[in-house]
Design a protein around this motif. Structure first.
Motif, mmCIF file in Angstrom:
data_model
loop_
_atom_site.group_PDB
_atom_site.id
_atom_site.type_symbol
_atom_site.label_atom_id
_atom_site.label_comp_id
_atom_site.label_asym_id
_atom_site.label_seq_id
_atom_site.Cartn_x
_atom_site.Cartn_y
_atom_site.Cartn_z
ATOM 1 N N GLN A 264 167.387 64.585 33.979
ATOM 2 C CA GLN A 264 166.092 65.160 34.307
ATOM 3 C C GLN A 264 165.311 65.556 33.071
ATOM 4 O O GLN A 264 164.073 65.476 33.054
ATOM 5 N N TYR A 265 166.010 65.953 32.016
ATOM 6 C CA TYR A 265 165.322 66.349 30.786
ATOM 7 C C TYR A 265 164.972 65.152 29.913
ATOM 8 O O TYR A 265 164.181 65.273 28.983
ATOM 9 N N LEU A 266 165.551 64.017 30.218
ATOM 10 C CA LEU A 266 165.205 62.770 29.534
ATOM 11 C C LEU A 266 164.045 62.046 30.201
ATOM 12 O O LEU A 266 163.334 61.281 29.546
ATOM 13 N N LEU A 267 163.845 62.298 31.504
ATOM 14 C CA LEU A 267 162.947 61.437 32.275
ATOM 15 C C LEU A 267 161.785 62.166 32.951
ATOM 16 O O LEU A 267 160.754 61.546 33.215
ATOM 17 N N LEU A 268 161.933 63.430 33.267
ATOM 18 C CA LEU A 268 160.910 64.147 34.018
ATOM 19 C C LEU A 268 160.201 65.153 33.122
ATOM 20 O O LEU A 268 160.722 65.555 32.088
ATOM 21 N N THR A 269 159.015 65.577 33.536
ATOM 22 C CA THR A 269 158.252 66.560 32.771
ATOM 23 C C THR A 269 157.780 67.694 33.681
ATOM 24 O O THR A 269 157.851 67.612 34.915
ATOM 25 N N ALA A 270 157.263 68.736 33.055
ATOM 26 C CA ALA A 270 156.786 69.908 33.787
ATOM 27 C C ALA A 270 155.613 69.589 34.702
ATOM 28 O O ALA A 270 155.286 70.393 35.589
ATOM 29 N N ASP A 271 154.993 68.430 34.555
ATOM 30 C CA ASP A 271 153.935 68.032 35.490
ATOM 31 C C ASP A 271 154.465 67.946 36.917
ATOM 32 O O ASP A 271 153.686 68.073 37.883
ATOM 33 N N CYS A 272 155.769 67.728 37.077
ATOM 34 C CA CYS A 272 156.359 67.647 38.418
ATOM 35 C C CYS A 272 156.147 68.936 39.201
ATOM 36 O O CYS A 272 156.077 68.922 40.438
ATOM 37 N N TYR A 273 156.047 70.072 38.494
ATOM 38 C CA TYR A 273 155.880 71.343 39.185
ATOM 39 C C TYR A 273 154.535 71.454 39.896
ATOM 40 O O TYR A 273 154.339 72.336 40.734
ATOM 41 N N LEU A 274 153.605 70.564 39.567
ATOM 42 C CA LEU A 274 152.280 70.585 40.181
ATOM 43 C C LEU A 274 152.230 69.803 41.487
ATOM 44 O O LEU A 274 151.180 69.749 42.140
ATOM 45 N N GLU A 275 153.343 69.200 41.884
ATOM 46 C CA GLU A 275 153.382 68.449 43.137
ATOM 47 C C GLU A 275 152.912 69.346 44.274
ATOM 48 O O GLU A 275 153.369 70.484 44.410
ATOM 49 N N PRO A 276 151.993 68.857 45.132
ATOM 50 C CA PRO A 276 151.386 69.745 46.143
ATOM 51 C C PRO A 276 152.349 70.120 47.269
ATOM 52 O O PRO A 276 153.443 69.570 47.404
ATOM 53 N N ASP A 277 151.881 71.062 48.095
ATOM 54 C CA ASP A 277 152.601 71.484 49.308
ATOM 55 C C ASP A 277 154.005 71.980 48.988
ATOM 56 O O ASP A 277 154.969 71.644 49.679
ATOM 57 N N PHE A 278 154.119 72.759 47.919
ATOM 58 C CA PHE A 278 155.380 73.357 47.492
ATOM 59 C C PHE A 278 156.390 72.308 47.018
ATOM 60 O O PHE A 278 157.558 72.601 46.806
ATOM 61 N N GLY A 279 155.910 71.071 46.828
ATOM 62 C CA GLY A 279 156.804 70.005 46.368
ATOM 63 C C GLY A 279 157.360 70.260 44.987
ATOM 64 O O GLY A 279 158.445 69.761 44.644
ATOM 65 N N GLY A 280 156.641 71.035 44.172
ATOM 66 C CA GLY A 280 157.137 71.348 42.838
ATOM 67 C C GLY A 280 158.433 72.117 42.843
ATOM 68 O O GLY A 280 159.174 72.125 41.842
ATOM 69 N N ALA A 281 158.765 72.740 43.973
ATOM 70 C CA ALA A 281 160.011 73.505 44.067
ATOM 71 C C ALA A 281 161.237 72.611 43.923
ATOM 72 O O ALA A 281 162.310 73.091 43.538
ATOM 73 N N LYS A 282 161.102 71.331 44.233
ATOM 74 C CA LYS A 282 162.227 70.400 44.102
ATOM 75 C C LYS A 282 162.766 70.377 42.682
ATOM 76 O O LYS A 282 163.939 70.095 42.453
ATOM 77 N N TYR A 283 161.903 70.672 41.719
ATOM 78 C CA TYR A 283 162.251 70.522 40.307
ATOM 79 C C TYR A 283 162.552 71.857 39.626
ATOM 80 O O TYR A 283 162.710 71.912 38.401
ATOM 81 N N VAL A 284 162.610 72.925 40.421
ATOM 82 C CA VAL A 284 162.910 74.226 39.837
ATOM 83 C C VAL A 284 164.391 74.277 39.488
ATOM 84 O O VAL A 284 165.274 74.224 40.351
ATOM 85 N N MET A 285 164.647 74.333 38.203
ATOM 86 C CA MET A 285 165.987 74.403 37.633
ATOM 87 C C MET A 285 165.863 75.182 36.340
ATOM 88 O O MET A 285 164.760 75.357 35.817
ATOM 89 N N SER A 286 166.979 75.642 35.824
ATOM 90 C CA SER A 286 166.909 76.408 34.576
ATOM 91 C C SER A 286 167.938 75.885 33.586
ATOM 92 O O SER A 286 169.115 75.739 33.953
ATOM 93 N N PRO A 287 167.490 75.642 32.342
ATOM 94 C CA PRO A 287 166.108 75.714 31.863
ATOM 95 C C PRO A 287 165.219 74.694 32.592
ATOM 96 O O PRO A 287 165.722 73.740 33.172
#
Length: 456
Positions: A264-287
């Motif tokens: 996920q850190y090689l392929l995805l970016t923080a733009d995923c958190y902007l996915e509408p309808d609470f879709g950004g929650a799918k990518y909530v992980m830490s860090p």
């Protein structure tokens, strides 16, 4: 011989060559240009890669977190892993307050034993470092759990710097290794409180509350503490260029610091958190996810040897579970599914795009985890090693979708991504457990593996 894999291309961390592989008694007993045995079952691997099974050193099955429990238990999670070419996982025995380390391990083993189709080990998470707990460390190491995880954040788990220092010293002296979740707890608390006071509660603010410099600072601090006492250190799930810079600096000073990243850190970016309808929650992980710049820096770190391992940090939650954080990003359960997709993602997005070599992929997914986590009979294809093998079809194309995967979630972070190259057969200690999309294993086959670290 009981099994012969014929006509495949054997791939290890160092070599790529045509050969047959013979298996008996759960071990690799022969590798040669042509093997014959009329009593053996034969699998034809023409046009396919024959590789050591993947060792995923970072998974969280049935993990209590944020008022719920991660959606894969040991049965469903190891089955999904097997479909992804994974033959060994290392999960976590996280100590409860007031609990001994031995009891934490026994509790976790009771959840797993008899319910796993592949082999597993346990990192020990120390959260309550009483003096009697510190005295347990040498025995825990000698009993096969030589790696520990300490959390530099999370209210329920966080340890202070003095505790971290003392455990690194004690563990190193006893032949073990500490790994850390490196983020600055106080800064996260400060930024989170400010965001919530401003009414900023959406998933996107999860990333804002945990900036890259917060991770880099904690990474630097952990390395300096380990350096002060001559200890080894492992960094779990490193996400960003700034934290990688700290690892590079430490290694260039001669510090034995090792680091892992995740797909996920090689392929995805923080733009995923902007996915509408609470879709950004799918990518909530830490860090959290970072930027495209960080993606490329991590690929370079893998290629250049500054990152030694890729693990999945598989910690799946359903969208219903994620909705616990509606109206407050701090209550979204942290984690995403990934144990089944690591290998195809790293091949399709890494090897085929020239970011890393095929041999380097095997090194970071199999050989290095075996060495760093103390699995001397796993992680390579060699006579005498466990017959943990994945047969990989480099031409098979798959469009990733949660509906076709086997992880217990109703989404994939990579939904709709077409990958080229996919595991087709998974063999655990000589037993075929996945073949052509069919699960042929059982949940009494997998076993707990007592590990012992090499003197590296």
């Amino acid at each position: 011989m009981e099994l012969i894999i014929k006509n495949g291309t054997v791939v290890t961390a160092k070599e790529t060559y045509l050969a047959d592989v013979g298996v008996a008694g759960g071990k690799i007993v022969a590798i040669a240009e042509k093997l014959e045995d009329p009593e053996a079952r034969v699998i034809d691997a023409t046009g396919k890669y024959v590789m050591p099974g993947i060792i995923d050193g970072h998974v969280h099955l049935a993990l209590p977190f944020g008022g719920t429990v991660s959606a894969d238990d040991f049965s469903s999670g190891t089955k999904a892993a097997a479909f992804g070419g994974v033959t060994t996982i290392v999960d976590f025995a996280i100590q409860m307050k007031g609990e001994s380390l031995a009891d934490a391990i026994a509790r976790r083993r009771a959840e797993a034993d008899g319910k796993v189709c592949i082999d597993y080990g346990l990192h020990v998470g120390i959260t309550d470092a009483r003096e009697e707990v510190l005295r347990e460390i040498p025995e825990v190491i000698s009993n096969g759990c030589p790696t520990f995880k300490l959390f530099m954040t999370y209210d329920a788990f966080v340890v202070d710097d003095g505790t971290l220092l003392s455990i690194i010293e004690k563990t190193t002296d006893s032949g073990g290794m500490v790994g850390v979740h490196a983020e600055n707890h106080k800064i996260i608390g400060y930024l989170t409180a400010r965001l919530l006071s401003e009414g900023k509660t959406a998933p996107q603010y999860h990333a804002v509350s945990r900036p890259d410099w917060c991770e880099a600072e904690a990474t630097s601090r952990a390395i300096r503490l380990a350096e002060a006492v001559g200890g080894k250190l492992y960094i779990f799930h490193l996400t960003c260029s700034r934290a990688l810079d700290e690892v590079v600096a430490g290694r260039e000073r001669g510090m034995p610091v090792y680091a892992e990243t995740c797909p996920q850190y090689l392929l995805l970016t923080a733009d995923c958190y902007l996915e509408p309808d609470f879709g950004g929650a799918k990518y909530v992980m830490s860090p959290p996810l970072r930027t495209a710049f960080d993606n490329e820096a991590l690929w370079k770190g893998l290629r250049d040897g500054y990152l030694q391992v890729v693990g999945s940090d598989h910690c799946p939650f359903t969208m219903e579970q994620k909705k616990l954080g509606l109206g407050d990003f701090t209550k979204i359960p942290n984690g995403a599914p990934g144990v089944e997709t690591t290998l195809p993602l790293l091949y399709s997005e890494g090897v085929l795009k020239g970011r890393i070599s095929l041999n380097r992929m095997v090194e970071v997914l199999s050989t290095n985890p075996a060495c760093l986590f103390g699995l001397p009979n796993k992680g390579s294809l060699a006579v005498g090693y466990d017959a943990d093998i994945v047969i990989f079809d480099p031409d098979k194309e798959v469009v990733l979708s949660y509906q076709d995967l086997h992880m217990c979630t109703d989404y994939s972070p990579y939904e709709g991504l077409r990958v080229k190259g996919y595991p087709v057969t998974t063999i655990s200690r000589g037993r075929v457990i996945v073949e052509n999309g069919i699960f042929t294993g059982d949940f009494t086959h997998g076993r707990f593996v007592a590990r012992r670290l090499p003197q590296f």
